[in-house]
Design a protein around this motif. Structure first.
Motif, short mmCIF file in Angstrom:
data_model
loop_
_atom_site.label_atom_id
_atom_site.label_comp_id
_atom_site.label_asym_id
_atom_site.label_seq_id
_atom_site.Cartn_x
_atom_site.Cartn_y
_atom_site.Cartn_z
N VAL A 64 -91.72 36.49 -26.14
CA VAL A 64 -91.78 35.80 -24.86
C VAL A 64 -91.77 34.28 -25.02
CG1 VAL A 64 -93.42 35.29 -23.02
CG2 VAL A 64 -92.78 37.66 -23.48
N THR A 65 -92.55 33.81 -25.97
CA THR A 65 -92.68 32.35 -26.14
C THR A 65 -91.71 31.81 -27.17
OG1 THR A 65 -94.46 32.73 -27.71
CG2 THR A 65 -95.10 32.24 -25.45
N GLY A 66 -90.86 32.66 -27.70
CA GLY A 66 -89.89 32.19 -28.67
C GLY A 66 -90.56 31.68 -29.93
N SER A 67 -90.07 30.56 -30.41
CA SER A 67 -90.57 30.05 -31.69
C SER A 67 -91.70 29.05 -31.53
CB SER A 67 -89.41 29.38 -32.44
OG SER A 67 -88.85 28.37 -31.60
N ALA A 68 -92.31 28.99 -30.36
CA ALA A 68 -93.38 28.02 -30.12
C ALA A 68 -94.45 28.07 -31.21
CB ALA A 68 -94.01 28.27 -28.75
N SER A 69 -95.00 26.90 -31.52
CA SER A 69 -96.02 26.82 -32.57
C SER A 69 -97.30 27.51 -32.13
CB SER A 69 -96.32 25.35 -32.84
OG SER A 69 -96.94 24.77 -31.71
N ALA A 70 -98.15 27.83 -33.11
CA ALA A 70 -99.38 28.57 -32.81
C ALA A 70 -100.25 27.90 -31.75
CB ALA A 70 -100.17 28.81 -34.10
N PRO A 71 -100.51 26.59 -31.86
CA PRO A 71 -101.35 25.98 -30.82
C PRO A 71 -100.71 26.09 -29.44
CG PRO A 71 -101.09 24.48 -32.69
CD PRO A 71 -100.18 25.64 -32.94
N ARG A 72 -99.41 25.95 -29.40
CA ARG A 72 -98.72 26.07 -28.12
C ARG A 72 -98.86 27.49 -27.58
NH1 ARG A 72 -94.29 22.00 -26.46
NH2 ARG A 72 -93.55 21.51 -28.54
N VAL A 73 -98.75 28.47 -28.44
CA VAL A 73 -98.91 29.87 -28.01
C VAL A 73 -100.31 30.08 -27.44
CG1 VAL A 73 -99.15 32.24 -28.85
CG2 VAL A 73 -97.19 30.86 -29.56
N ILE A 74 -101.29 29.50 -28.12
CA ILE A 74 -102.67 29.65 -27.65
C ILE A 74 -102.84 29.01 -26.28
CG2 ILE A 74 -105.02 28.83 -28.06
CD1 ILE A 74 -104.39 29.43 -31.08
N TRP A 75 -102.26 27.82 -26.09
CA TRP A 75 -102.35 27.19 -24.77
C TRP A 75 -101.54 27.95 -23.73
CZ3 TRP A 75 -105.86 24.35 -22.67
CH2 TRP A 75 -106.67 23.53 -23.47
N ALA A 76 -100.47 28.57 -24.16
CA ALA A 76 -99.69 29.37 -23.21
C ALA A 76 -100.52 30.54 -22.68
CB ALA A 76 -98.41 29.88 -23.87
N LEU A 77 -101.18 31.23 -23.58
CA LEU A 77 -102.04 32.35 -23.15
C LEU A 77 -103.20 31.85 -22.31
CD1 LEU A 77 -102.01 34.48 -26.41
CD2 LEU A 77 -101.28 35.27 -24.16
N THR A 78 -103.71 30.67 -22.67
CA THR A 78 -104.80 30.09 -21.89
C THR A 78 -104.32 29.76 -20.47
OG1 THR A 78 -105.74 29.15 -23.90
CG2 THR A 78 -106.50 28.24 -21.81
N THR A 79 -103.14 29.21 -20.39
CA THR A 79 -102.59 28.88 -19.07
C THR A 79 -102.46 30.12 -18.21
OG1 THR A 79 -101.34 27.05 -20.02
CG2 THR A 79 -100.59 27.89 -17.88
N TRP A 80 -101.89 31.14 -18.79
CA TRP A 80 -101.73 32.43 -18.11
C TRP A 80 -103.08 32.93 -17.60
CZ3 TRP A 80 -102.31 37.48 -20.99
CH2 TRP A 80 -101.88 38.58 -20.23
N THR A 81 -104.05 32.96 -18.50
CA THR A 81 -105.40 33.41 -18.16
C THR A 81 -106.03 32.55 -17.07
OG1 THR A 81 -105.68 34.09 -20.45
CG2 THR A 81 -107.67 33.92 -19.13
N THR A 82 -105.88 31.25 -17.21
CA THR A 82 -106.50 30.33 -16.27
C THR A 82 -105.90 30.47 -14.87
OG1 THR A 82 -106.92 28.78 -18.05
CG2 THR A 82 -107.06 27.91 -15.82
N VAL A 83 -104.59 30.58 -14.83
CA VAL A 83 -103.94 30.68 -13.52
C VAL A 83 -104.41 31.92 -12.77
CG1 VAL A 83 -101.73 31.11 -12.36
CG2 VAL A 83 -101.92 29.34 -14.13
N PHE A 84 -104.47 33.04 -13.45
CA PHE A 84 -104.91 34.25 -12.76
C PHE A 84 -106.43 34.25 -12.53
CE2 PHE A 84 -100.68 35.63 -13.96
CZ PHE A 84 -100.28 36.22 -12.78
N GLY A 85 -107.17 33.61 -13.42
CA GLY A 85 -108.59 33.43 -13.17
C GLY A 85 -108.80 32.59 -11.93
N PHE A 86 -107.99 31.59 -11.81
CA PHE A 86 -108.03 30.70 -10.64
C PHE A 86 -107.78 31.49 -9.35
CE2 PHE A 86 -106.59 27.73 -7.54
CZ PHE A 86 -107.08 26.49 -7.89
#
Lengths: 223, 223
Positions: free
Chosen positions: B167-189
């Motif tokens: 899904v995130t392609g070749s994004a670096s590990a920190p970026r992947v972590i922030w991507a999952l955080t964003t996903w989580t945060t948006v739905f938490g919101f």
DNA sequence: TGTACATCAGTGAACGCGCGTTCACTGATGTAC
DNA sequence: TGTACATCAGTGAACGCGCGTTCACTGATGTAC
């Protein structure tokens, strides 16, 4: 010294809630029935009306208990940490929240899941709900030593700054925003884990929560 | 060319789901009853068994619809934005998610609220659920131009990196972590807003979501 | 300390209700020759 | 094109169930004098 009658009454009140809590686990909040609680206690269903005069009243008591349980679990864990270690305090609090949710999934769902339709939460639940928020906010407040809250005009009406400041103290606006984000993210996280949305992506939620909270702590400027 | 019978069948299938969706709004998922759907349609309750052979089957159909509705609403909004404006794409997608949730609170609750006890989601729902995730991940993937995914050893087993990378392609590990955080945060919101946990702190959720997502976009390195 | 009365906990039957699901059926629509 | 038969949609009664809540009651526990 409490009379025998009053003592008995309190024991029964607690027994009813404990039984209800146990049943919550198998049927969920909506499936909770007074009759089943009574059956489980070996008592006529009408007897429960001496204690809770309606199903909703029992539900409210359970919600209140849940907030307080979660609140004190988080407070206990956080209190063990050295006051100066803000980041460690945040980790302790968030991990405790997650652990409590895993151990009491149905009580967690009761307070952070879909609200029961038509059910209206009375004010005391809002108070109890504030304990966790206050705990997280307190950590930010402590860390925000020299801050002063200056709100950019564009954001003046965005939050209830006065209320929030009661909790986060004098923390600066960006810190306040990250504090609310942390709060939202943590419960979003637990929701996702508990309700199955991490299947296929997150394999070790505990470790992942630690990593995420670490990132958030960076943004909060916690040492 | 579809036979008249088949056409009729499809119309009825859709009519049942539409009616059920309407009733969802007043009684919630647990309170949804086949009998009431039938009554509302002016048809014998047994007639519905020609179309959905069980209450759970109807529920599954509604869940599937909800995921797809949400997915396509988010996709449509995001598709309107210039491909190079990653941050704007993220805003478009997240605002669309929130708006859809506000417009369809009970369908939202159906998929992101407390799961119905004993209900087991079949595999097709998981696929449909992936549309939003793929959308958010795609933005990160596009933004992660020159990245390559290098996972620190300590984090090797934390996530299902292979799945996530789809899904995130070749994004670096920190970026992947922030991507999952964003996903989580948006739905938490959205959960918090919809389920009433922002009462007393957030006054303008739309604006606040924008601010929060902006911060997240910074962490994701979106221009 | 003993009696008379009030308070409370719990009983069991009953109320009216709505639910999911099954079943034997009727009548209309399609299909094969 | 016309008839014989199969398929399907919808009916209405019935099944067994559990629910929340009320009510008149019994018996035990407390209180006042």
């Amino acid at each position: 010294v409490a009379g025998a009658r009053e003592e008995h009454r309190n024991r029964q009140l607690a027994l009813i809630r404990d039984t209800a809590r146990r049943l919550l686990a198998t049927h969920g909040a909506q499936g909770l029935s007074l009759r089943e609680v009574a059956r489980e206690m070996g008592v006529a269903s009408s007897a429960l009306y001496r204690y809770y005069s309606t199903r909703d009243e029992l539900l409210t008591a359970l919600i209140l208990d849940a907030y307080n349980d979660l609140g004190s679990a988080a407070e206990r864990a956080e209190a063990k940490i050295d006051r100066g270690s803000h980041r460690a305090r945040l980790h302790a609090a968030t991990q405790a929240i997650r652990r409590w949710a895993l151990r009491h999934p149905h009580e967690y769902a009761l307070i952070f899941g879909t609200p029961v339709p038509q059910y209206v939460a009375p004010d005391d639940t809002i108070l109890a709900a504030g304990r966790v928020t206050a705990l997280l906010g307190g950590i930010v407040a402590d860390a925000a030593g020299g801050d002063t809250l200056v709100v950019p005009p564009a954001q003046r009406t965005m939050l209830e700054w006065e209320n929030v400041a009661l909790v986060t103290g004098s923390a600066s606006a960006p810190r306040v925003i990250w504090a609310l984000t942390t709060w939202t993210t943590v419960f979003g996280f637990v929701n996702f884990e508990l309700f199955g949305h991490f299947v296929g992506s997150v394999r070790k939620p505990e470790q992942f929560l630690r990593v995420v909270v670490d990132e958030l702590a960076d943004q909060l400027g916690l040492r």
